[in-house]
Scaffold this motif. Structure first.
Motif, mmCIF file in Angstrom:
data_model
loop_
_atom_site.group_PDB
_atom_site.id
_atom_site.type_symbol
_atom_site.label_atom_id
_atom_site.label_comp_id
_atom_site.label_asym_id
_atom_site.label_seq_id
_atom_site.Cartn_x
_atom_site.Cartn_y
_atom_site.Cartn_z
ATOM 1 N N HIS A 4 0.848 -1.189 0.000
ATOM 2 C CA HIS A 4 0.000 0.000 0.000
ATOM 3 C C HIS A 4 0.882 1.237 0.000
ATOM 4 O O HIS A 4 1.493 1.563 1.030
ATOM 5 C CB HIS A 4 -0.914 0.035 1.232
ATOM 6 N N PRO A 5 0.971 1.939 -1.119
ATOM 7 C CA PRO A 5 1.703 3.205 -1.100
ATOM 8 C C PRO A 5 1.052 4.155 -0.102
ATOM 9 O O PRO A 5 -0.165 4.127 0.085
ATOM 10 C CB PRO A 5 1.562 3.739 -2.523
ATOM 11 N N MET A 6 1.877 4.973 0.550
ATOM 12 C CA MET A 6 1.368 5.899 1.548
ATOM 13 C C MET A 6 1.916 7.297 1.286
ATOM 14 O O MET A 6 3.088 7.454 0.970
ATOM 15 C CB MET A 6 1.773 5.468 2.951
ATOM 16 N N LEU A 7 1.046 8.278 1.417
ATOM 17 C CA LEU A 7 1.440 9.675 1.333
ATOM 18 C C LEU A 7 1.282 10.288 2.714
ATOM 19 O O LEU A 7 0.211 10.196 3.321
ATOM 20 C CB LEU A 7 0.582 10.439 0.332
ATOM 21 N N MET A 8 2.343 10.910 3.220
ATOM 22 C CA MET A 8 2.306 11.560 4.519
ATOM 23 C C MET A 8 2.302 13.073 4.315
ATOM 24 O O MET A 8 3.211 13.624 3.705
ATOM 25 C CB MET A 8 3.522 11.166 5.359
ATOM 26 N N PHE A 9 1.273 13.704 4.812
ATOM 27 C CA PHE A 9 1.100 15.143 4.685
ATOM 28 C C PHE A 9 1.426 15.829 6.005
ATOM 29 O O PHE A 9 1.568 15.191 7.039
ATOM 30 C CB PHE A 9 -0.329 15.468 4.257
ATOM 31 N N LYS A 10 1.491 17.148 5.943
ATOM 32 C CA LYS A 10 1.791 17.964 7.119
ATOM 33 C C LYS A 10 0.574 18.790 7.508
ATOM 34 O O LYS A 10 0.613 20.009 7.509
ATOM 35 C CB LYS A 10 2.979 18.884 6.816
ATOM 36 N N GLY A 11 -0.528 18.110 7.800
ATOM 37 C CA GLY A 11 -1.730 18.804 8.247
ATOM 38 C C GLY A 11 -2.730 19.129 7.154
ATOM 39 O O GLY A 11 -3.787 19.674 7.440
ATOM 40 N N ASN A 12 -2.424 18.793 5.895
ATOM 41 C CA ASN A 12 -3.367 19.113 4.822
ATOM 42 C C ASN A 12 -3.827 17.880 4.046
ATOM 43 O O ASN A 12 -4.255 17.981 2.897
ATOM 44 C CB ASN A 12 -2.769 20.163 3.879
ATOM 45 N N ALA A 13 -3.800 16.714 4.674
ATOM 46 C CA ALA A 13 -4.263 15.481 4.018
ATOM 47 C C ALA A 13 -5.743 15.554 3.678
ATOM 48 O O ALA A 13 -6.167 15.063 2.636
ATOM 49 C CB ALA A 13 -3.979 14.261 4.893
ATOM 50 N N ILE A 55 -2.046 9.970 5.333
ATOM 51 C CA ILE A 55 -2.064 10.384 6.733
ATOM 52 C C ILE A 55 -1.538 11.809 6.853
ATOM 53 O O ILE A 55 -0.900 12.329 5.946
ATOM 54 C CB ILE A 55 -1.195 9.461 7.628
ATOM 55 N N ASP A 56 -1.820 12.419 7.995
ATOM 56 C CA ASP A 56 -1.130 13.629 8.428
ATOM 57 C C ASP A 56 -0.136 13.183 9.484
ATOM 58 O O ASP A 56 -0.502 12.483 10.436
ATOM 59 C CB ASP A 56 -2.104 14.639 9.057
ATOM 60 N N SER A 57 1.116 13.575 9.334
ATOM 61 C CA SER A 57 2.119 13.216 10.323
ATOM 62 C C SER A 57 1.801 13.918 11.640
ATOM 63 O O SER A 57 1.577 15.131 11.660
ATOM 64 C CB SER A 57 3.509 13.625 9.859
ATOM 65 N N PRO A 58 1.797 13.185 12.762
ATOM 66 C CA PRO A 58 1.586 13.838 14.048
ATOM 67 C C PRO A 58 2.843 14.581 14.519
ATOM 68 O O PRO A 58 2.805 15.318 15.488
ATOM 69 C CB PRO A 58 1.234 12.684 14.980
ATOM 70 N N ILE A 59 3.944 14.373 13.784
ATOM 71 C CA ILE A 59 5.228 14.999 14.111
ATOM 72 C C ILE A 59 5.615 15.919 12.962
ATOM 73 O O ILE A 59 5.463 15.564 11.794
ATOM 74 C CB ILE A 59 6.318 13.924 14.298
ATOM 75 N N ASP A 60 6.119 17.099 13.268
ATOM 76 C CA ASP A 60 6.578 18.015 12.227
ATOM 77 C C ASP A 60 7.847 17.441 11.598
ATOM 78 O O ASP A 60 8.885 17.383 12.252
ATOM 79 C CB ASP A 60 6.829 19.412 12.807
ATOM 80 N N GLN A 61 7.744 17.005 10.360
ATOM 81 C CA GLN A 61 8.869 16.380 9.664
ATOM 82 C C GLN A 61 9.658 17.414 8.865
ATOM 83 O O GLN A 61 9.075 18.348 8.327
ATOM 84 C CB GLN A 61 8.360 15.286 8.717
ATOM 85 N N PRO A 62 10.964 17.248 8.727
ATOM 86 C CA PRO A 62 11.790 18.205 7.982
ATOM 87 C C PRO A 62 11.849 17.911 6.475
ATOM 88 O O PRO A 62 12.715 18.404 5.784
ATOM 89 C CB PRO A 62 13.169 18.033 8.616
ATOM 90 N N PHE A 63 10.932 17.086 5.957
ATOM 91 C CA PHE A 63 10.960 16.727 4.545
ATOM 92 C C PHE A 63 9.554 16.770 3.969
ATOM 93 O O PHE A 63 8.570 16.855 4.694
ATOM 94 C CB PHE A 63 11.584 15.338 4.339
ATOM 95 N N ASP A 64 9.494 16.707 2.644
ATOM 96 C CA ASP A 64 8.222 16.746 1.925
ATOM 97 C C ASP A 64 8.323 15.793 0.739
ATOM 98 O O ASP A 64 9.254 14.998 0.665
ATOM 99 C CB ASP A 64 7.940 18.186 1.473
ATOM 100 N N PHE A 65 7.426 15.920 -0.220
ATOM 101 C CA PHE A 65 7.408 15.030 -1.376
ATOM 102 C C PHE A 65 8.497 15.395 -2.381
ATOM 103 O O PHE A 65 8.950 16.522 -2.437
ATOM 104 C CB PHE A 65 6.043 15.101 -2.071
ATOM 105 N N THR A 66 8.868 14.414 -3.177
ATOM 106 C CA THR A 66 9.851 14.610 -4.237
ATOM 107 C C THR A 66 9.294 14.022 -5.531
ATOM 108 O O THR A 66 8.613 12.988 -5.488
ATOM 109 C CB THR A 66 11.198 13.935 -3.886
#
Length: 127
Positions: A4-13, A55-66
């Motif tokens: 299952h591919p997963m996309l992790m967002f930063k609060g805007n999923a 998902i929205d990450s519950p932790i502020d991650q220092p990366f985004d999509f590429t």
């Protein structure tokens, strides 16, 4: 075993889910669970038999999509592909213009307004 591919967002999923279901006619959301703050704990975006976990990450991650990783979506009809290309590229970036190519009847590659890379293809059935 399933992949299952997963996309992790930063609060805007949630906004992304709405955008994708509007952009891709056959897409629908299932099993959506939210946290108390309204962010997405998990949700599935279905494209036919294919599932994308978001998902929205519950932790502020220092990366985004590429764009080096992209979602490659095959379309049977040009109308659905053109609509998805138009809607996904709005406020995003065109990586390859929509058109006919040697490898596809119709193809376009975009990075959407969330930074997710989409390759949209109507394959050649005559080759």
């Amino acid at each position: 075993m399933k992949l299952h591919p997963m996309l992790m967002f930063k609060g805007n999923a949630s906004a992304a889910l709405e955008h994708y279901t509007n952009a891709i006619p056959a897409a629908k959301v299932t099993d959506k669970r939210t946290r108390e703050d309204g962010t997405i704990e998990s949700a599935n975006l279905l494209f036919g038999q294919n599932q994308l976990l978001m998902i929205d990450s519950p932790i502020d991650q220092p990366f985004d999509f590429t764009p080096s990783f992209s979602l490659f979506v095959f379309f049977e009809d040009q109308v659905s592909l053109d609509l998805a290309y138009e809607r996904l590229s709005k406020e995003g970036q065109v990586m390859m213009n929509l058109g006919a190519y040697d490898f596809a009847k119709r193809y376009g590659w975009v990075s959407d307004k969330f930074g997710v890379s989409w390759q949209l293809c109507q394959p050649r059935h005559d080759s």
